[in-house]
Design an enzyme around this catalytic site. Structure first.
Site, PDB file in Angstrom:
ATOM      1  N   ARG A 231       2.919  50.111  36.559  1.00 42.88           N
ATOM      2  CA  ARG A 231       3.685  51.316  36.824  1.00 42.88           C
ATOM      3  C   ARG A 231       5.145  50.931  37.026  1.00 42.88           C
ATOM      4  NH1 ARG A 231       0.096  53.470  34.823  1.00 42.88           N
ATOM      5  NH2 ARG A 231      -1.158  55.256  35.506  1.00 42.88           N
ATOM      6  N   GLU A 260      10.590  57.493  34.036  1.00 40.39           N
ATOM      7  CA  GLU A 260       9.884  57.449  32.757  1.00 40.39           C
ATOM      8  C   GLU A 260       9.722  58.869  32.223  1.00 40.39           C
ATOM      9  OE1 GLU A 260       5.405  56.247  31.580  1.00 40.39           O
ATOM     10  OE2 GLU A 260       6.583  54.606  32.464  1.00 40.39           O
ATOM     11  N   HIS A 279       5.192  53.228  27.171  1.00 40.54           N
ATOM     12  CA  HIS A 279       3.930  53.350  27.906  1.00 40.54           C
ATOM     13  C   HIS A 279       2.754  53.434  26.920  1.00 40.54           C
ATOM     14  CE1 HIS A 279       2.318  54.746  32.075  1.00 40.54           C
ATOM     15  NE2 HIS A 279       1.384  54.086  31.409  1.00 40.54           N
TER      16      HIS A 279
END
Length: 320
Positions: A231, A260, A279
């Site tokens: 993360r 993000e 991601h």
């Protein structure tokens, strides 16, 4: 534990997988739906849901007894904070180790061999003059922060390539045979200066937020590289940008960022020693990943139906 009555399946299962699922509890009503078009009504009617939905979609549900996510992370549900009381939430841990570990290996090789610099020359049609000294996974000391499914699968591969593996985990447990040393997080400051490569694969919790801050980034070797596939919040983005820009560390590969998506004008995009992927290391583009997630769902459904301990139950107090 009561058997399921209405089972909403959002996985795209083949006929064999459907038969295996339904054989576990032939008396249940199985509804196969597309996750992008499933209605709120069908979600509300179901007492078991196999596949991910938005936290708001199940908030206040009076029927839900168990939700099986296909994601390994459950932080969206932690943040939303309205999961139905008494319902079970399980995640997809165990499905992503293969694909994310291969992604991690690829990023390390790109940075250590400076392959991305060759690609920049290629885009300009330039033969180039080489990239200077490179390094190898072989002989590297790799610090794996987060020795769960992702970290463990990566450790196996990196060890086979000749690396020395140090794992960091939340609690002290015996080291797997392919990990040379294991420590708890309180030893992190002693371990960071030793590492040639640091991989981060931890969930988003209060304890992991900015785990690698400005102070700890300043402890790293000048040629160290960081790989984050967990993360984005585990690393202080601005402190990392500064360390990379000033050459305090060798490079970084970021599959996750904070914030993000990363804003288009952020300086990380322009640094030559940074690799950024959206991601995507743990998405479902690799068919084997999706197959593994379906197997976890079917296996857990069997445990649920037969009142046996289930895999991957999310602990909301622990935050993963």
């Amino acid at each position: 534990m009561p058997k399921a009555n209405k089972v909403l399946v959002l996985f795209n299962m083949n006929e064999d997988q459907k038969k295996r699922l339904e054989a576990i509890n032939p008396n249940a009503n199985y509804i196969y739906e597309n996750p992008d078009t499933v209605t709120k009504e069908k979600i509300d009617e179901s007492d078991v849901i196999l596949g991910s939905v938005a936290p708001a979609a199940v908030a206040g549900s009076k029927n839900l007894k168990w939700l099986q996510l296909w994601s390994a992370g459950s932080d969206r549900f932690q943040q939303f904070g309205k999961f139905p009381e008494g319902a079970i939430l399980t995640n997809g841990t165990g499905g992503y180790g293969l694909t994310i570990s291969e992604h991690t290996i690829a990023m390390i090789i790109m940075l250590k061999r400076k392959l991305h610099l060759h690609y920049l020359d290629q885009l300009e049609g330039k033969w180039g003059n080489g990239v200077g000294e490179i390094s190898s996974i072989y002989g590297s000391k790799i610090l794996i922060i987060g020795l769960g499914d992702l970290g463990t699968e990566f450790a196996k591969k990196a060890k086979a390539m000749g690396a020395y593996i140090i794992g960091v985990r939340r609690s002290q447990k015996p080291a797997p045979e392919f990990v040379d040393e294991v420590y708890t997080v309180d030893k992190l400051d002693e371990l960071l200066p030793q590492a040639d490569v640091i991989t981060v694969s931890v969930p988003d919790t209060d304890a992991t937020r900015h785990l690698l801050d400005k102070k700890r980034l300043g402890m790293l070797k000048e040629n160290a590289v960081i790989i984050n596939v967990g993360r984005g919040g585990a690393i202080d983005t601005e402190a990392l940008s500064e360390a990379l820009e000033e050459g305090q560390i060798g490079g970084a590969a970021l599959d996750v960022t904070d914030p993000e998506p990363l804003p288009s004008d952020h300086k990380l995009w322009t640094l030559p020693n940074v690799l950024i992927t959206p991601h995507s290391s743990g998405n479902h583009n690799l068919p084997e990943t999706y197959r593994r997630l379906i197997e976890i769902a079917i296996e857990n459904y069997g445990y649920y139906t037969n009142d046996k301990p289930m895999r991957n139950i999310v602990d909301f107090n622990r935050q993963y």
